[in-house]
Design a protein around this motif. Structure first.
Motif, short mmCIF file in Angstrom:
data_model
loop_
_atom_site.label_atom_id
_atom_site.label_comp_id
_atom_site.label_asym_id
_atom_site.label_seq_id
_atom_site.Cartn_x
_atom_site.Cartn_y
_atom_site.Cartn_z
N LEU A 232 0.83 -1.20 0.00
CA LEU A 232 0.00 0.00 0.00
C LEU A 232 0.86 1.25 0.00
CD1 LEU A 232 -2.61 -1.06 2.70
CD2 LEU A 232 -2.87 -1.13 0.22
N ASP A 233 0.37 2.32 -0.62
CA ASP A 233 1.12 3.56 -0.62
C ASP A 233 1.06 4.27 0.72
OD1 ASP A 233 -1.46 4.54 -0.68
OD2 ASP A 233 -1.15 5.83 -2.40
N THR A 234 0.27 3.74 1.65
CA THR A 234 0.21 4.32 2.99
C THR A 234 1.36 3.84 3.85
OG1 THR A 234 -1.24 2.54 3.73
CG2 THR A 234 -2.30 4.56 2.96
N GLU A 235 2.08 2.84 3.37
CA GLU A 235 3.23 2.34 4.10
C GLU A 235 4.39 3.31 3.92
OE1 GLU A 235 4.03 -1.81 3.80
OE2 GLU A 235 1.96 -2.24 3.28
N PRO A 236 5.35 3.26 4.82
CA PRO A 236 6.43 4.27 4.81
C PRO A 236 7.41 4.10 3.64
CG PRO A 236 6.86 2.60 6.46
CD PRO A 236 5.49 2.31 5.89
N LEU A 237 6.95 4.50 2.45
CA LEU A 237 7.79 4.39 1.26
C LEU A 237 8.33 5.73 0.79
CD1 LEU A 237 5.74 1.85 -0.86
CD2 LEU A 237 7.84 1.43 0.40
N GLN A 238 8.01 6.81 1.50
CA GLN A 238 8.43 8.13 1.06
C GLN A 238 9.93 8.22 0.76
OE1 GLN A 238 6.74 10.60 -0.06
NE2 GLN A 238 4.85 9.47 0.30
N PRO A 239 10.82 7.66 1.59
CA PRO A 239 12.24 7.76 1.26
C PRO A 239 12.58 7.07 -0.07
CG PRO A 239 11.96 6.98 3.51
CD PRO A 239 10.61 6.99 2.87
N TYR A 240 11.73 6.14 -0.51
CA TYR A 240 11.98 5.37 -1.72
C TYR A 240 11.18 5.86 -2.93
CZ TYR A 240 13.64 1.93 1.68
OH TYR A 240 14.29 1.29 2.70
N GLN A 241 10.31 6.85 -2.74
CA GLN A 241 9.35 7.20 -3.78
C GLN A 241 10.01 7.53 -5.12
OE1 GLN A 241 5.97 6.80 -3.21
NE2 GLN A 241 6.02 6.83 -5.44
N GLN A 242 11.09 8.26 -5.11
CA GLN A 242 11.77 8.59 -6.36
C GLN A 242 12.28 7.32 -7.04
OE1 GLN A 242 15.14 11.17 -5.90
NE2 GLN A 242 15.31 11.56 -8.07
N HIS A 243 12.81 6.39 -6.26
CA HIS A 243 13.30 5.14 -6.82
C HIS A 243 12.15 4.28 -7.33
CE1 HIS A 243 17.35 5.99 -5.52
NE2 HIS A 243 16.91 6.20 -4.28
N VAL A 244 11.04 4.27 -6.59
CA VAL A 244 9.87 3.50 -7.03
C VAL A 244 9.39 4.03 -8.38
CG1 VAL A 244 7.45 2.97 -6.53
CG2 VAL A 244 9.15 2.83 -4.71
N GLY B 12 9.41 -0.50 -15.97
CA GLY B 12 8.50 -1.64 -16.02
C GLY B 12 8.78 -2.71 -14.98
N LEU B 13 9.54 -2.37 -13.92
CA LEU B 13 9.88 -3.36 -12.89
C LEU B 13 8.87 -3.41 -11.76
CD1 LEU B 13 13.72 -2.75 -12.79
CD2 LEU B 13 12.50 -4.64 -13.86
N VAL B 14 8.09 -2.36 -11.60
CA VAL B 14 7.00 -2.35 -10.64
C VAL B 14 5.80 -1.71 -11.31
CG1 VAL B 14 8.51 -2.19 -8.61
CG2 VAL B 14 7.61 -0.10 -9.60
N GLU B 15 4.64 -1.97 -10.78
CA GLU B 15 3.42 -1.40 -11.31
C GLU B 15 2.71 -0.64 -10.19
OE1 GLU B 15 -0.79 -2.77 -13.39
OE2 GLU B 15 0.75 -4.26 -12.96
N LEU B 16 2.36 0.59 -10.48
CA LEU B 16 1.61 1.39 -9.52
C LEU B 16 0.15 1.43 -9.96
CD1 LEU B 16 4.05 4.42 -9.03
CD2 LEU B 16 3.84 2.35 -7.64
N ALA B 17 -0.74 1.28 -9.01
CA ALA B 17 -2.16 1.33 -9.31
C ALA B 17 -2.78 2.50 -8.56
CB ALA B 17 -2.84 0.03 -8.88
#
Length: 55
Positions: free
Chosen positions: A27-39, A46-51
């Motif tokens: 979920l995007d509510t999880e603490p991914l902010q430090p990784y957001q640019q990399h995500v 095409g290595l991850v898919e965001l919905a």
């Protein structure tokens, strides 16, 4: 850290969160902010898919 090492770290973090959740997605509510640019970069390759929240 090399860019491929950063990408690998982010993919590992996403995988761990997906496995812990039991359904393979994070979920995007999880603490991914430090990784957001990399995500976003991984999505561009095409290595991850965001919905969106709409499904």
């Amino acid at each position: 850290m090399e860019s491929w090492e950063s990408a690998l770290s982010v993919l590992e973090a996403l995988c761990e969160r997906g496995q812990a959740a039991g359904h393979g997605w994070t979920l995007d509510t999880e603490p991914l902010q430090p990784y957001q640019q990399h995500v976003n970069a991984l999505e561009d390759h095409g290595l991850v898919e965001l919905a969106d929240r709409e499904g």
